[in-house]
Scaffold this motif. Structure first.
Motif, mmCIF file in Angstrom:
data_model
loop_
_atom_site.group_PDB
_atom_site.id
_atom_site.type_symbol
_atom_site.label_atom_id
_atom_site.label_comp_id
_atom_site.label_asym_id
_atom_site.label_seq_id
_atom_site.Cartn_x
_atom_site.Cartn_y
_atom_site.Cartn_z
ATOM 1 N N ARG A 42 40.242 37.731 32.238
ATOM 2 C CA ARG A 42 40.350 37.751 33.597
ATOM 3 C C ARG A 42 40.422 39.282 33.984
ATOM 4 O O ARG A 42 40.149 40.073 34.600
ATOM 5 C CB ARG A 42 41.668 37.017 34.180
ATOM 6 N N ILE A 43 41.068 40.279 32.742
ATOM 7 C CA ILE A 43 41.663 41.275 33.205
ATOM 8 C C ILE A 43 39.988 42.177 33.280
ATOM 9 O O ILE A 43 40.429 43.207 33.824
ATOM 10 C CB ILE A 43 42.420 41.917 31.731
ATOM 11 N N GLU A 45 37.199 41.049 33.614
ATOM 12 C CA GLU A 45 36.138 41.296 35.055
ATOM 13 C C GLU A 45 37.261 41.871 36.065
ATOM 14 O O GLU A 45 36.210 42.524 36.547
ATOM 15 C CB GLU A 45 36.228 39.702 35.627
ATOM 16 N N LYS A 46 38.289 42.025 35.855
ATOM 17 C CA LYS A 46 38.412 43.037 37.061
ATOM 18 C C LYS A 46 38.520 44.441 36.732
ATOM 19 O O LYS A 46 38.270 44.792 38.128
ATOM 20 C CB LYS A 46 40.311 43.083 37.190
ATOM 21 N N THR A 47 38.560 44.851 35.678
ATOM 22 C CA THR A 47 38.447 45.787 35.553
ATOM 23 C C THR A 47 36.882 46.613 35.308
ATOM 24 O O THR A 47 36.464 47.526 35.704
ATOM 25 C CB THR A 47 38.795 46.804 33.845
ATOM 26 N N VAL A 49 35.197 45.176 37.911
ATOM 27 C CA VAL A 49 34.959 45.803 38.896
ATOM 28 C C VAL A 49 34.930 46.363 39.894
ATOM 29 O O VAL A 49 34.732 46.965 40.580
ATOM 30 C CB VAL A 49 35.388 43.957 39.964
ATOM 31 N N PHE A 50 36.134 47.228 39.131
ATOM 32 C CA PHE A 50 36.652 48.378 39.536
ATOM 33 C C PHE A 50 35.392 49.343 39.314
ATOM 34 O O PHE A 50 35.812 50.212 40.455
ATOM 35 C CB PHE A 50 38.448 48.535 39.132
ATOM 36 N N PHE A 76 31.331 37.976 41.669
ATOM 37 C CA PHE A 76 32.311 38.912 42.314
ATOM 38 C C PHE A 76 31.498 39.357 43.927
ATOM 39 O O PHE A 76 30.072 39.272 43.125
ATOM 40 C CB PHE A 76 32.872 39.926 41.989
ATOM 41 N N ASP A 100 36.287 37.260 44.637
ATOM 42 C CA ASP A 100 35.904 36.297 43.381
ATOM 43 C C ASP A 100 35.406 35.269 44.804
ATOM 44 O O ASP A 100 34.776 35.228 45.203
ATOM 45 C CB ASP A 100 36.930 35.874 42.914
ATOM 46 N N VAL A 106 40.185 40.561 45.327
ATOM 47 C CA VAL A 106 40.639 40.879 43.796
ATOM 48 C C VAL A 106 40.620 42.371 43.712
ATOM 49 O O VAL A 106 42.097 43.199 43.355
ATOM 50 C CB VAL A 106 39.057 40.979 42.599
ATOM 51 N N GLY A 107 40.046 43.478 44.435
ATOM 52 C CA GLY A 107 40.297 44.848 44.927
ATOM 53 C C GLY A 107 39.600 45.704 46.122
ATOM 54 O O GLY A 107 38.800 44.999 46.666
#
Length: 116
Positions: A42-43, A45-47, A49-50, A76, A100, A106-107
């Protein structure tokens, strides 16, 4: 009449309890490893997306595309919104928000850009 005397082989209560404790301990360690692997995924994926949000902001500024848009990125959805900043005609506030698949944010990132 013949009497058969057989001795049954079995584990004692203490041996059974010790083996159950060992099995539970190993299962607990396996669950911790599994949860860490999922959390790491998950981290990552979030990175990603960032970095995609930063890329969208950079392209918006370099191509001067100041319009609202929706981008699909894996699981996303990234929404770009552009508004005039206060009463300044040349300043635009560009905001990108990543959602998401459940619609949860998410951000979010916002920048001021000069429209030449």
């Amino acid at each position: 009449m013949a009497i058969l005397i057989r001795k049954l082989k079995a584990y004692t209560l203490m041996e059974t309890i010790i083996s159950m404790v060992i099995i539970l301990f190993v299962f607990g360690i396996a669950m911790m490893i599994f949860i860490n692997v999922i959390r790491t995924d998950r981290i990552v994926e979030k990175t990603d997306v960032f970095f995609k949000m930063n890329e969208i902001l950079y392209e918006t500024n370099s191509k001067k595309e100041y319009s609202d848009n929706i981008f699909e990125f894996g699981n996303f959805e990234i929404r770009r919104s552009v508004v005039k900043y206060r009463n300044f005609d040349k300043l635009k506030q560009v905001t990108v928000k990543a959602f998401d698949k459940n619609g949860k944010i998410v951000g979010e990132k916002s920048e001021l850009m000069i429209d030449h």
